[in-house]
Motif scaffolding. Structure first.
Motif, mmCIF file in Angstrom:
data_model
loop_
_atom_site.group_PDB
_atom_site.id
_atom_site.type_symbol
_atom_site.label_atom_id
_atom_site.label_comp_id
_atom_site.label_asym_id
_atom_site.label_seq_id
_atom_site.Cartn_x
_atom_site.Cartn_y
_atom_site.Cartn_z
ATOM 1 N N ASP A 1 -11.914 -11.031 1.450
ATOM 2 C CA ASP A 1 -12.363 -9.710 1.872
ATOM 3 C C ASP A 1 -11.886 -8.629 0.910
ATOM 4 O O ASP A 1 -12.234 -7.471 1.056
ATOM 5 N N ASN A 2 -11.052 -9.027 -0.063
ATOM 6 C CA ASN A 2 -10.482 -8.103 -1.039
ATOM 7 C C ASN A 2 -9.735 -6.954 -0.341
ATOM 8 O O ASN A 2 -9.911 -5.791 -0.663
ATOM 9 N N SER A 3 -8.919 -7.327 0.656
ATOM 10 C CA SER A 3 -8.161 -6.318 1.383
ATOM 11 C C SER A 3 -6.781 -6.876 1.716
ATOM 12 O O SER A 3 -6.487 -8.044 1.449
ATOM 13 N N LYS A 4 -5.948 -6.033 2.312
ATOM 14 C CA LYS A 4 -4.611 -6.454 2.698
ATOM 15 C C LYS A 4 -4.140 -5.625 3.882
ATOM 16 O O LYS A 4 -4.646 -4.529 4.133
ATOM 17 N N ILE A 5 -3.170 -6.179 4.597
ATOM 18 C CA ILE A 5 -2.549 -5.495 5.722
ATOM 19 C C ILE A 5 -1.067 -5.421 5.389
ATOM 20 O O ILE A 5 -0.457 -6.436 5.043
ATOM 21 N N GLU B 1 -11.081 -15.726 8.057
ATOM 22 C CA GLU B 1 -10.591 -15.368 6.725
ATOM 23 C C GLU B 1 -9.246 -16.042 6.459
ATOM 24 O O GLU B 1 -8.353 -16.016 7.297
ATOM 25 N N SER C 1 0.849 -1.193 0.000
ATOM 26 C CA SER C 1 0.000 0.000 0.000
ATOM 27 C C SER C 1 0.884 1.242 0.000
ATOM 28 O O SER C 1 2.049 1.188 0.399
ATOM 29 N N ASP D 1 0.327 -0.115 7.164
ATOM 30 C CA ASP D 1 -0.498 -0.198 8.371
ATOM 31 C C ASP D 1 0.355 -0.203 9.631
ATOM 32 O O ASP D 1 -0.155 0.053 10.719
ATOM 33 N N TYR E 1 -5.629 -16.172 4.926
ATOM 34 C CA TYR E 1 -4.655 -15.127 4.630
ATOM 35 C C TYR E 1 -3.433 -15.741 3.977
ATOM 36 O O TYR E 1 -3.161 -16.945 4.114
ATOM 37 N N CYS F 1 -11.447 -8.692 9.762
ATOM 38 C CA CYS F 1 -12.621 -9.108 8.991
ATOM 39 C C CYS F 1 -13.756 -9.543 9.912
ATOM 40 O O CYS F 1 -13.545 -9.897 11.067
ATOM 41 N N ASN G 1 -2.259 -10.685 2.442
ATOM 42 C CA ASN G 1 -3.434 -10.617 1.574
ATOM 43 C C ASN G 1 -4.601 -11.357 2.197
ATOM 44 O O ASN G 1 -4.442 -12.465 2.722
#
Length: 173
Positions: free
Chosen positions: A160-164, A103, A71, A75, A105, A99, A156
């Motif tokens: 949830d179509n997100s990432k940290i 989930e 990103s 984070d 990962y 989430c 990944n």
């Protein structure tokens, strides 16, 4: 027009002690009846001789073609020190679940990260929000090189179509 309200009254022959106060409190589940076990017929011996099929399978490897892109704003940032002539240093990273449900990962460093970084486990299942954090072990093995190494760790969460993302900086001396 007269009143339609009628007063409370007991029918003739009413005995206030005929029905116990607690009778019926268990409802249809039969709570308090002394019997333990499921209320569903046919499920009395589930597990004793049941044949379980399917279930949730957890991935242990990163799927082919998955991209790990950092990103623009991480984070979190992590700093670690490591001796250049050692076998490396490990850092335990606790990742809080974000989430609503459990989930899968996948964790890896981006391709532009220094090659001395690694993470384990690379795949698993993260708890739901408010649950136990996921423990990742970040390792830096400088193999005799000194300096400052930078790695970008991406976790990944494809469902949830997100990432940290974490920026890891290791100072090797």
């Amino acid at each position: 027009m007269g009143s339609t309200d009628t007063g409370d009254y007991f029918p003739e022959g009413y005995d206030p002690n005929a029905v116990a106060f607690t009778e019926g409190m268990g409802g249809s589940s039969g709570m308090g009846s002394g019997e333990r076990g499921p209320a569903l017929p046919g499920m009395e011996n589930l597990g004793a001789d049941a044949l379980m099929m399917g279930g949730i399978e957890e991935n242990t490897e990163i799927p082919a073609g998955m991209e790990f892109v950092m990103s623009s704003v991480p984070d979190g940032e992590i700093a670690m020190d490591v001796a250049s002539n050692s076998k490396g240093a490990e850092l335990l990273l606790s990742v809080k679940p974000v989430c609503m449900g459990f989930e899968d990962y996948y964790a890896a460093f981006t391709s532009d990260s220094h090659p001395s970084f690694s993470v384990s486990p690379v795949a698993g299942r993260m708890d739901r929000r408010g649950g136990e954090p996921t423990e990742l072990v970040v390792k830096c093995n400088p193999q005799g090189r000194a300096g400052e190494f930078v790695g970008n760790l991406v976790v990944n969460l494809p469902e949830d179509n997100s990432k940290i993302c974490y920026r890891v900086t290791a100072t090797s001396f």
